[in-house]
Scaffold this motif. Structure first.
Motif, mmCIF file in Angstrom:
data_model
loop_
_atom_site.group_PDB
_atom_site.id
_atom_site.type_symbol
_atom_site.label_atom_id
_atom_site.label_comp_id
_atom_site.label_asym_id
_atom_site.label_seq_id
_atom_site.Cartn_x
_atom_site.Cartn_y
_atom_site.Cartn_z
ATOM 1 N N LEU A 6 11.215 103.694 1.418
ATOM 2 C CA LEU A 6 9.868 103.979 1.916
ATOM 3 C C LEU A 6 9.086 102.694 2.151
ATOM 4 N N GLN A 7 9.266 101.687 1.308
ATOM 5 C CA GLN A 7 8.580 100.404 1.515
ATOM 6 C C GLN A 7 9.015 99.778 2.826
ATOM 7 N N GLU A 8 10.313 99.840 3.099
ATOM 8 C CA GLU A 8 10.842 99.292 4.353
ATOM 9 C C GLU A 8 10.304 100.078 5.546
ATOM 10 N N LEU A 9 10.262 101.401 5.430
ATOM 11 C CA LEU A 9 9.734 102.243 6.497
ATOM 12 C C LEU A 9 8.258 101.929 6.733
ATOM 13 N N ARG A 10 7.491 101.795 5.667
ATOM 14 C CA ARG A 10 6.059 101.472 5.784
ATOM 15 C C ARG A 10 5.867 100.138 6.499
ATOM 16 N N ARG A 11 6.717 99.168 6.181
ATOM 17 C CA ARG A 11 6.620 97.839 6.783
ATOM 18 C C ARG A 11 6.880 97.900 8.291
ATOM 19 N N ARG A 12 7.829 98.754 8.720
ATOM 20 C CA ARG A 12 8.197 98.847 10.124
ATOM 21 C C ARG A 12 7.321 99.805 10.930
ATOM 22 N N LEU A 13 6.558 100.673 10.276
ATOM 23 C CA LEU A 13 5.854 101.754 10.957
ATOM 24 C C LEU A 13 4.763 101.251 11.906
ATOM 25 N N VAL A 14 3.865 100.432 11.421
ATOM 26 C CA VAL A 14 2.756 99.951 12.253
ATOM 27 C C VAL A 14 3.182 98.651 12.928
ATOM 28 N N VAL A 15 3.187 98.676 14.282
ATOM 29 C CA VAL A 15 3.623 97.491 15.033
ATOM 30 C C VAL A 15 2.466 96.782 15.723
ATOM 31 N N GLY A 16 1.269 97.343 15.648
ATOM 32 C CA GLY A 16 0.116 96.704 16.265
ATOM 33 C C GLY A 16 -1.125 97.553 16.134
ATOM 34 N N ARG A 17 -2.196 97.046 16.733
ATOM 35 C CA ARG A 17 -3.488 97.759 16.717
ATOM 36 C C ARG A 17 -4.049 97.806 18.129
ATOM 37 N N LYS A 18 -4.694 98.914 18.455
ATOM 38 C CA LYS A 18 -5.387 99.047 19.731
ATOM 39 C C LYS A 18 -6.757 98.380 19.601
ATOM 40 N N ASN A 19 -7.449 98.208 20.725
ATOM 41 C CA ASN A 19 -8.770 97.562 20.708
ATOM 42 C C ASN A 19 -9.769 98.305 19.833
ATOM 43 N N GLY A 21 -9.087 99.763 17.063
ATOM 44 C CA GLY A 21 -8.680 99.712 15.665
ATOM 45 C C GLY A 21 -7.588 100.689 15.282
ATOM 46 N N ARG A 22 -7.244 101.620 16.181
ATOM 47 C CA ARG A 22 -6.195 102.580 15.866
ATOM 48 C C ARG A 22 -4.846 101.883 15.834
ATOM 49 N N SER A 23 -3.959 102.388 15.012
ATOM 50 C CA SER A 23 -2.639 101.793 14.855
ATOM 51 C C SER A 23 -1.710 102.192 15.997
ATOM 52 N N VAL A 24 -0.775 101.296 16.301
ATOM 53 C CA VAL A 24 0.311 101.574 17.231
ATOM 54 C C VAL A 24 1.565 101.657 16.374
ATOM 55 N N TYR A 25 2.317 102.756 16.506
ATOM 56 C CA TYR A 25 3.450 103.017 15.627
ATOM 57 C C TYR A 25 4.782 102.828 16.349
ATOM 58 N N ASP A 26 5.776 102.370 15.609
ATOM 59 C CA ASP A 26 7.130 102.219 16.101
ATOM 60 C C ASP A 26 7.761 103.602 16.248
ATOM 61 N N THR A 27 8.342 103.864 17.415
ATOM 62 C CA THR A 27 8.912 105.179 17.713
ATOM 63 C C THR A 27 10.039 105.547 16.748
ATOM 64 N N GLN A 28 10.938 104.606 16.474
ATOM 65 C CA GLN A 28 12.067 104.878 15.575
ATOM 66 C C GLN A 28 11.576 105.140 14.151
ATOM 67 N N ALA A 29 10.608 104.361 13.675
ATOM 68 C CA ALA A 29 10.077 104.550 12.322
ATOM 69 C C ALA A 29 9.366 105.899 12.202
ATOM 70 N N LYS A 30 8.643 106.312 13.268
ATOM 71 C CA LYS A 30 7.999 107.629 13.262
ATOM 72 C C LYS A 30 9.053 108.723 13.121
ATOM 73 N N ALA A 31 10.146 108.609 13.887
ATOM 74 C CA ALA A 31 11.209 109.616 13.832
ATOM 75 C C ALA A 31 11.836 109.669 12.440
ATOM 76 N N GLU A 32 11.988 108.505 11.798
ATOM 77 C CA GLU A 32 12.546 108.477 10.443
ATOM 78 C C GLU A 32 11.609 109.153 9.450
#
Length: 147
Positions: A6-19, A21-32
């Motif tokens: 879960l720590q590894e998944l949490r680390r990979r989940l958020v890949v950026g931020r929109k203007n 402030g909302r998070s941008v999520y990794d597609t593969q991590a979301k599926a996991e």
């Protein structure tokens, strides 16, 4: 307690931020994360919290991955008896679809226990439903859950 997975998944989940402030999520991590939420006994809210995501967002991802909520089927209330309460109670079973040739079948189960706890199991494999019900019957509940 958070596992290394879960720590590894949490680390990979958020890949950026929109203007905004909302998070941008990794597609593969979301599926996991969605796959973890579909495991028997998994708590969407606990997994979301441990991954730093709002539970409503994870519920949306579940719907986006084709795991939609089906309409509730009303269940007739069980008559009250004067004997001591049991962890188990009669539940009417309605078969709505034919069972596949391999014997697996998904079922939906809704129940309200005498202590006021209500649960709604959707898409549970019929072969595992007995184990889930047995585990729920062993859970302790606080007085604050009584209706």
């Amino acid at each position: 307690m958070m596992t290394d997975e879960l720590q590894e998944l949490r680390r990979r989940l958020v890949v950026g931020r929109k203007n905004d402030g909302r998070s941008v999520y990794d597609t593969q991590a979301k599926a996991e994360l969605v796959a973890l939420c579909l495991q028997p006994g998994a708590s969407v809210s606990r997994l979301a919290r441990e991954c730093g995501v709002n539970a409503n967002q994870v519920s949306r991802w579940l719907r986006e991955h084709g795991h939609v909520r089906r309409p509730r089927v009303p269940v007739a209330p069980v008559a009250q008896v004067s004997s001591p309460p049991s962890a188990f109670m009669a539940v009417p079973v309605m078969q709505t679809t034919a069972t596949p040739a391999d014997g697996s079948a998904a079922m939906h189960l809704q129940a309200r226990l005498p202590n006021g706890v209500a649960f709604d199991l959707r898409g549970v494999d019929a072969r595992h439903a007995g184990h889930l019900i047995e585990a729920l019957g062993r859970l302790r509940c606080s007085g604050s859950t009584k209706a």
